[in-house]
Design an enzyme around this catalytic site. Sequence first.
Site, PDB file in Angstrom:
ATOM      1  N   GLY A  11       0.846  -1.202   0.000  1.00  0.00           N
ATOM      2  CA  GLY A  11       0.000   0.000   0.000  1.00  0.00           C
ATOM      3  C   GLY A  11       0.874   1.240   0.000  1.00  0.00           C
ATOM      4  CB  ALA A  13       0.788   4.710  -4.020  1.00  0.00           C
ATOM      5  N   GLY A  14      -0.299   4.782  -0.650  1.00  0.00           N
ATOM      6  CA  GLY A  14      -1.443   5.256   0.152  1.00  0.00           C
ATOM      7  C   GLY A  14      -1.037   6.303   1.167  1.00  0.00           C
ATOM      8  CD  GLN A  15      -5.069   8.861   4.413  1.00  0.00           C
ATOM      9  OE1 GLN A  15      -4.758   9.974   4.863  1.00  0.00           O
ATOM     10  NE2 GLN A  15      -5.960   8.100   4.971  1.00  0.00           N
ATOM     11  CB  SER A  17       2.790   4.206   2.340  1.00  0.00           C
ATOM     12  OG  SER A  17       2.442   2.897   2.712  1.00  0.00           O
ATOM     13  NE  ARG A  92     -16.921   0.130   6.868  1.00  0.00           N
ATOM     14  CZ  ARG A  92     -17.931   0.275   7.729  1.00  0.00           C
ATOM     15  NH1 ARG A  92     -19.115  -0.250   7.466  1.00  0.00           N
ATOM     16  NH2 ARG A  92     -17.754   0.914   8.850  1.00  0.00           N
ATOM     17  CG  ASN A 105      -9.335  -5.178   2.674  1.00  0.00           C
ATOM     18  OD1 ASN A 105      -8.979  -4.925   1.526  1.00  0.00           O
ATOM     19  ND2 ASN A 105      -9.820  -4.265   3.481  1.00  0.00           N
ATOM     20  CG  ASP A 159      -6.263   0.878  18.867  1.00  0.00           C
ATOM     21  OD1 ASP A 159      -7.152   1.573  18.376  1.00  0.00           O
ATOM     22  OD2 ASP A 159      -5.720  -0.060  18.251  1.00  0.00           O
ATOM     23  NE  ARG A 162      -6.265   6.602  17.561  1.00  0.00           N
ATOM     24  CZ  ARG A 162      -6.797   5.932  16.538  1.00  0.00           C
ATOM     25  NH1 ARG A 162      -7.386   4.764  16.719  1.00  0.00           N
ATOM     26  NH2 ARG A 162      -6.762   6.440  15.321  1.00  0.00           N
ATOM     27  CG  HIS A 187      -7.323  -1.565  15.057  1.00  0.00           C
ATOM     28  ND1 HIS A 187      -7.016  -0.458  15.819  1.00  0.00           N
ATOM     29  CD2 HIS A 187      -7.619  -1.083  13.828  1.00  0.00           C
ATOM     30  CE1 HIS A 187      -7.115   0.638  15.079  1.00  0.00           C
ATOM     31  NE2 HIS A 187      -7.485   0.282  13.863  1.00  0.00           N
TER      32      HIS A 187
END
Length: 326
Positions: A11, A13-15, A17, A92, A105, A159, A162, A187
């Site tokens: 992934g 090219a995703g956010q 990464s 999603r 997935n 988590d 957080r 998660h």
Amino acid sequence: MKQPIHIAVTGAAGQISYSLLFRLAAGDFLGKDQPIILHLLEISPALPALQGVVMELQDCASPILHGVIITDDPKIAFKDVDYAFLVGARPRSADMERKDLLQVNAAIFSVQGKALNEVANRTVKVLVVGNPANTNALIALSNAPDLKPENFSCMTRLDHNRALSQLAEKCDVLVTEVKNVIIWGNHSGTQYPDIQHAKVKDQGALSLVDHNWFENTFIPTVQQRGATVIKARGLSSAASAANAAVDHMRSWVVGTSEGEWVSMGIYSDGSYGIEPGLMYSYPVTISNGKVSIVQGLDINDFSRQKMQLTETELKEERSAIKHLLS
Ligand code: NAD
Ligand code: LMR
């Protein structure tokens, strides 16, 4: 000069990464003197965008980045890798049910599990970030019979972070003064963020905050934080997820400090009455790369009920994708 270490990121090219790759190239994972070679996996349509990300990586002139491989073939991406960050997954869309997401997935993670089995280093450390992370990790490991369950983990460190941060803010202390929060289970919104064993400046957390805040503010805030970020940003958390991925993998390599633990989704051995063979988040200590579940914690009825609720959800997810488990 140290030999380069090979790290796969899917992934790419995703956010997530877009933050993670630059943290890796800056030496935040293995150190500023450890050369790395990145193996970046994407689906074919995203390869042009990935080329752009690679140009930016080159433009950082990182002294430790000794090479970048980009590919849409998992067997090239995972060839001889020491670490694998499995971030790529389809998010999603509005018309999808959670179970549709599981199916789409799940197929990705069975292919990637098989490829890791075939070509990765036998000591590879795999972190699954892509959602539903616990069940995706279970699919990957069950499609990798020549690797061990201990090679695989999934991410609940976001988590955990957080929870540390929420408790520190409530008690008006630094995050470094809070220790031993726990994320139990999945998660997802059923996770159980637990402060019953947490310490704030060496005092029991529940002697400093009231149970009503713990039950009705802290727990739902941590459980729903991902959704709250999505609502505010219009996109899911990315920089904090990348940060947690670096924290998770770094703890796995460097180990935990004396008296301290972190949360990690791992293959259950039945500890705390959780069904063996689920990917369940536990409090763990780590030494020399070996992850051990913290044993002997007292679990009261309140906690037991919450730990079982998230276990039940994981069993349901597992039964929805059982055709993909070997
Ligand atoms: P994104 O949509 O920006 O990027 C995902 C990338 O994965 C895309 O570029 C896509 O092309 C790629 N991809 C899809 N299928 C692939 C495949 N088979 N092989 C390789 N790449 C593939 O999403 P994002 O914001 O980077 O988030 C990635 C995942 O991480 C999502 O599933 C998200 O829900 C999850 N996430 C998990 C946590 C956690 O704490 N565990 C936190 C935040 C996000
Ligand atoms: C998160 O925790 O931020 C991500 O898993 C996004 C989500 O769907 O909650």
